[in-house]
Design a protein around this motif. Sequence first.
Motif, PDB file in Angstrom:
ATOM      1  N   CYS A 155       0.830  -1.204   0.000  1.00 41.26           N
ATOM      2  CA  CYS A 155       0.000   0.000   0.000  1.00 41.26           C
ATOM      3  C   CYS A 155       0.867   1.258   0.000  1.00 41.26           C
ATOM      4  N   LYS A 156       0.369   2.310  -0.636  1.00 37.93           N
ATOM      5  CA  LYS A 156       1.035   3.605  -0.593  1.00 37.93           C
ATOM      6  C   LYS A 156       0.550   4.374   0.628  1.00 37.93           C
ATOM      7  N   GLN A 157       1.503   4.717   1.515  1.00 35.92           N
ATOM      8  CA  GLN A 157       1.149   5.404   2.754  1.00 35.92           C
ATOM      9  C   GLN A 157       0.848   6.879   2.484  1.00 35.92           C
ATOM     10  N   ALA A 158       0.221   7.504   3.465  1.00 35.54           N
ATOM     11  CA  ALA A 158      -0.056   8.944   3.384  1.00 35.54           C
ATOM     12  C   ALA A 158       1.250   9.710   3.264  1.00 35.54           C
ATOM     13  N   SER A 159       1.238  10.760   2.443  1.00 36.88           N
ATOM     14  CA  SER A 159       2.449  11.558   2.221  1.00 36.88           C
ATOM     15  C   SER A 159       2.667  12.532   3.381  1.00 36.88           C
ATOM     16  N   GLY A 160       3.791  13.234   3.332  1.00 34.28           N
ATOM     17  CA  GLY A 160       4.114  14.209   4.369  1.00 34.28           C
ATOM     18  C   GLY A 160       3.062  15.293   4.517  1.00 34.28           C
ATOM     19  N   PRO A 161       2.660  15.971   3.409  1.00 33.56           N
ATOM     20  CA  PRO A 161       1.617  17.002   3.530  1.00 33.56           C
ATOM     21  C   PRO A 161       0.294  16.446   4.055  1.00 33.56           C
ATOM     22  N   GLN A 162      -0.042  15.212   3.644  1.00 35.45           N
ATOM     23  CA  GLN A 162      -1.281  14.619   4.131  1.00 35.45           C
ATOM     24  C   GLN A 162      -1.216  14.367   5.639  1.00 35.45           C
ATOM     25  N   TYR A 167      -1.941  16.064  11.536  1.00 33.46           N
ATOM     26  CA  TYR A 167      -1.336  16.543  12.782  1.00 33.46           C
ATOM     27  C   TYR A 167      -1.891  17.908  13.189  1.00 33.46           C
ATOM     28  N   LEU A 168      -2.205  18.768  12.205  1.00 34.57           N
ATOM     29  CA  LEU A 168      -2.799  20.068  12.526  1.00 34.57           C
ATOM     30  C   LEU A 168      -4.163  19.880  13.206  1.00 34.57           C
ATOM     31  N   SER A 169      -4.961  18.954  12.670  1.00 34.10           N
ATOM     32  CA  SER A 169      -6.266  18.664  13.277  1.00 34.10           C
ATOM     33  C   SER A 169      -6.086  18.145  14.698  1.00 34.10           C
ATOM     34  N   PHE A 170      -5.111  17.251  14.883  1.00 34.93           N
ATOM     35  CA  PHE A 170      -4.841  16.707  16.217  1.00 34.93           C
ATOM     36  C   PHE A 170      -4.406  17.809  17.179  1.00 34.93           C
ATOM     37  N   LEU A 171      -3.585  18.750  16.685  1.00 38.19           N
ATOM     38  CA  LEU A 171      -3.100  19.822  17.545  1.00 38.19           C
ATOM     39  C   LEU A 171      -4.243  20.709  18.022  1.00 38.19           C
TER      40      LEU A 171
END
Length: 630
Positions: A155-162, A167-171
């Motif tokens: 599988c292709k994992q989520a990229s850095g920007p994704q 992480y912004l939502s989590f913050l």
Amino acid sequence: MHRILKSILESREVKPTQKMVQDNTMTENGEEEQRETNTSNMKKQQLGGIKTIPFIFANEICDRFANVGFHANLITYLTQELNLPLVMASNILTNFSGTLSLMLLTGAVVADSFAGRYRTIVAGGIIYEIGLLCMTATAVLPHFRPPPCPTQENCKQASGPQLAALYLSFLLTSLGVGAIRPSVITFAADQFNLNKLKKKGGKWNFFNWYNFGSGISLLLGLTLVVYVQDHVGWGWGLGIPSIAFAFSVVAFVAGSKLYKKVKPGGSPLVRLGQVIVAAVRKRNAVLPNDSSLLYENKELDARLSSNGRLLHTNQLRWLDRAAIVTDSDTRDSTQPNLWKISTVHRVEELKTIIRMLPIWGAAILLLAATSHSGSFTILQARTMDRHMSPSFKIPPASLTVFTILVMLAGIPLYDRIFVPFARRYTGNPTGITTLQRIGVGYGLNVFSTACSALIEAKRRKVAAHYNLLDKPTAVVPISVFWLLPQYIIDGIGDIFWSAGNLEFLYDQAPESMRSTTLALYWLVVSVGNYLGTFMVTLVHKYSGDENWLPDRNLNRGKLDHYYWLVCALSAITFIYFVICAWFYTYKPLEDVPGSSSEEEVELAAERIQPVPSDDVDENGRKELARIENN
């Protein structure tokens, strides 16, 4: 020397004759102002009480509903939608929980220091709502996710920007919850005089029914929201919690005119620091044998102790040096320097926090051991037969509903049957002490993790029998309801551990530090989560060729071995807690005469004018004179 100090202090006092003259000069306008003040105080006494509960509980139910809908199934979102490996996804969630717990300390300090609990809750609610909307956007907009991978292979994992958007939502949600969580339960409890209810035996336990209300909302979130996430889509699955939480903010603000709002008493962390500094400065001073010679000032401590001041204890006596009165304390000025001298009440605040630390230490060990168990259990359930009928499969994350159902059924039984029964033998109005209640929860956790290990061994044995070890997406022909025993034990444990912890923290925390104390506990939770991440990383890295915790194929792992490790750590934690509870000393509190009804509780902050922390009044100077004279 004492005579000289006495004469100096007496020269600074207001003479009784002067006070009599001042009293005799009261005008009619002054009497009218006094009557208006009394009328105002009577109105303030009518604030709070049972009438505020619908608004606060509506807020709490919507909040918990949104919270569980957002968090309960995130392990599925990370592994199925963002294609992250098992251990990486689990560690992200545990680190998120740890960061959230760190934010709780910041929110509590803000609430207790200057903002107050009401304003902090409202501000945190707005920030949390923004975070939920950001998370919903990542689920709705395709470019925030990698391509689908139904086979879970290559599988292709989520990229850095994704991941950055995640992480912004989590913050944002961490900041919001950090402001809300440590304040909302103490704000609700502020509406009542729980000390009086406790002494009377109480017709109901506030913390039991707080947990009951939270359980109802968790039940709705674990059924409705999780089902939508698994069968409709993550857009609606995260959008529903966002809408629900918006309602929670509106419900809370709607009752603002009815709330009893305790005024912040200044930074509690600064007060603790002042005690430590004063004790260090007087480290060479000789402690008096008579504790009544230590410095006390009722007016100075009034807004910190509306339900009664803390009484002196003989534990940690080294800190008592902060309350020793020396000649420099009377010579510096007419105002006590709180960095040089502290009252007995403030010294006991610090002692109380220190006494609670070993109890919190047990929570660190427990959370470090069990922090990942919920995520792993959801992944176990996803590989099992989840049919409740030929046409309906229960979502894996919804299995926690059985824990909630047991808790909801058990809380009334605990209150109505267990407490009266235990009271006959213990004489305790609450049946058993809060520490005994927490201890039962720790003991049940040992049995729960042992049950988890046995069931996982059974699941993997069935997978091997049907040659499914190399098929990570195949359904192992074993009913998911084999997991029920551990969920039932967890539900019984929550009746004891969760409600007991809340009651212990509120009851034993210094009155003016309840939000901060709850946040300090969440800081302990944060440490436990980070240690749990560290432990899982070590197990994943060093558990040999047959990795106990594989990245994707759970059938090839040894999850049961991990559970036995957790069981051993839980047993050690239980023994440690029993030792700490045996030596724990409950805080002594003076009785304060007042109304016996929770509807008529009056706050000290509303009865008196606040006294600046660096100021002292006439009573304070007289108290210094009395101590030195003795």
